[in-house]
Design an enzyme around this catalytic site. Structure first.
Site, mmCIF file in Angstrom:
data_model
loop_
_atom_site.group_PDB
_atom_site.id
_atom_site.type_symbol
_atom_site.label_atom_id
_atom_site.label_comp_id
_atom_site.label_asym_id
_atom_site.label_seq_id
_atom_site.Cartn_x
_atom_site.Cartn_y
_atom_site.Cartn_z
ATOM 1 N N ARG A 170 80.748 -8.397 50.664
ATOM 2 C CA ARG A 170 82.347 -9.011 50.747
ATOM 3 C C ARG A 170 82.238 -9.334 49.684
ATOM 4 N NH1 ARG A 170 81.223 -15.603 52.516
ATOM 5 N NH2 ARG A 170 80.647 -16.769 50.580
ATOM 6 N N ARG A 223 82.677 -13.519 44.649
ATOM 7 C CA ARG A 223 82.081 -14.786 44.096
ATOM 8 C C ARG A 223 80.659 -14.508 43.350
ATOM 9 N NH1 ARG A 223 82.365 -18.728 49.142
ATOM 10 N NH2 ARG A 223 80.377 -20.125 48.622
HETATM 11 P P1 AMP Z 1 80.795 -22.347 50.393
HETATM 12 O O1 AMP Z 1 82.318 -21.982 49.791
HETATM 13 O O2 AMP Z 1 80.833 -23.847 51.815
HETATM 14 O O3 AMP Z 1 79.656 -21.797 50.640
HETATM 15 O O4 AMP Z 1 80.495 -23.737 49.223
HETATM 16 C C1 AMP Z 1 79.854 -23.626 48.151
HETATM 17 C C2 AMP Z 1 78.830 -23.816 46.844
HETATM 18 O O5 AMP Z 1 80.417 -25.260 47.184
HETATM 19 C C3 AMP Z 1 77.870 -23.995 48.198
HETATM 20 O O6 AMP Z 1 76.954 -23.954 48.057
HETATM 21 C C4 AMP Z 1 77.612 -26.306 47.241
HETATM 22 O O7 AMP Z 1 77.251 -25.687 45.588
HETATM 23 C C5 AMP Z 1 78.608 -26.310 46.921
HETATM 24 N N1 AMP Z 1 78.974 -27.107 47.948
HETATM 25 C C6 AMP Z 1 80.223 -26.581 49.183
HETATM 26 N N2 AMP Z 1 80.976 -27.788 50.153
HETATM 27 C C7 AMP Z 1 79.316 -28.696 49.705
HETATM 28 C C8 AMP Z 1 79.162 -29.776 50.557
HETATM 29 N N3 AMP Z 1 79.672 -30.592 51.765
HETATM 30 N N4 AMP Z 1 78.139 -30.760 49.948
HETATM 31 C C9 AMP Z 1 77.438 -29.937 48.159
HETATM 32 N N5 AMP Z 1 77.790 -29.281 47.846
HETATM 33 C C10 AMP Z 1 79.131 -28.244 48.822
#
Ligand code: AMP
Length: 224
Positions: free
Chosen positions: A127, A159
């Site tokens: 992706r 990413r």
């Molecule tokens: P995502 O885009 O949802 O995959 O989030 C990317 C990264 O942000 C994750 O791998 C975590 O390191 C951090 N992150 C996002 N949401 C959370 C959450 N609710 N709690 C803790 N870390 C978060």
């Protein structure tokens, strides 16, 4: 009844894509905690400085910080008709705090998107996202070098946390910290799980059907 939705599921399940689609269709905000953190990293704020290394390792930012961010976001007026949380809660303490924040509001509708690990790794390694607006490229377009974002024309990039090593760490983190939420929410009448290994249109249709079904069972203004 307000549409208070949360999207559960492993990284790469399609939570962001589906949440964005549904939020646009219903005119409710999509609240992606990952996007909030990536914006903070890009802007170089105090939060961004703290979160950057944690995200690059595929680990989780502390519950305290994340709960604070979501508590503040859900206090704004634009969530009155509902919201869709994408990437929160990710731990049982976050889920318990969210129940507290939701006290006296319409019940949470909990949607889980289920996808097998092999498929997740394939999706995440191929992706790409727009550097400008964060839109994901469709998987079939992702590998085309030099492709531009269909929404805003921005450059498509991988990413920082979509490398194989970090993907494996993120999937482990998911299994350990986030998957227990399926048990936490599973017995509620407002919980549904859909098969995320289908084409995005079918996943979207299944989610809409699930939301319609649980909206009928949920008492307005009460806690599920
Ligand atoms: P995502 O885009 O949802 O995959 O989030 C990317 C990264 O942000 C994750 O791998 C975590 O390191 C951090 N992150 C996002 N949401 C959370 C959450 N609710 N709690 C803790 N870390 C978060």
């Amino acid at each position: 009844m307000a549409l208070n939705l949360i999207m559960l599921g492993p990284p790469g399940a399609g939570k962001g894509t589906q949440a964005e689609r549904f939020a646009t269709a219903k005119g409710i905000p999509r609240i992606s905690t990952g996007d909030i953190l990536r914006e903070a990293v890009q802007a170089g704020t105090e939060l961004g400085k703290r979160a950057k290394a944690i995200m690059e390792r595929g680990e989780l930012v502390s519950d305290e910080i994340m709960i604070g961010i979501v508590r503040e976001r859900l206090a704004r007026d634009d969530v009155r008709a509902g919201f869709i949380l994408d990437g929160f809660p990710r731990t049982v303490p976050q889920a318990k705090a969210l129940d507290g924040i939701m006290a006296g509001r319409d019940p949470l509708i909990v949607l889980n998107i289920d996808v097998a690990d092999e498929e997740l790794v394939r999706r995440l390694t191929t992706r790409m996202i727009c550097k400008e607006c964060g839109t994901n490229a469709a998987v079939e377009d992702a590998a085309v070098p030099g492709s531009r974002c269909k929404k805003c024309g921005g450059a498509m990039v991988q990413r920082a946390d979509d490398s194989v090593a970090v993907i494996i760490a993120r999937l482990k983190t998911y299994q350990r910290d986030t998957k227990p939420l399926v048990n936490f929410y599973g017995a509620r009448p407002t919980y549904r799980s859909v098969n995320g290994a289908q084409p995005p249109d079918q996943v979207a249709a299944d989610l809409i059907a699930a939301i319609a079904a649980v909206s009928k069972t949920a008492p307005s203004g009460a806690h599920a």
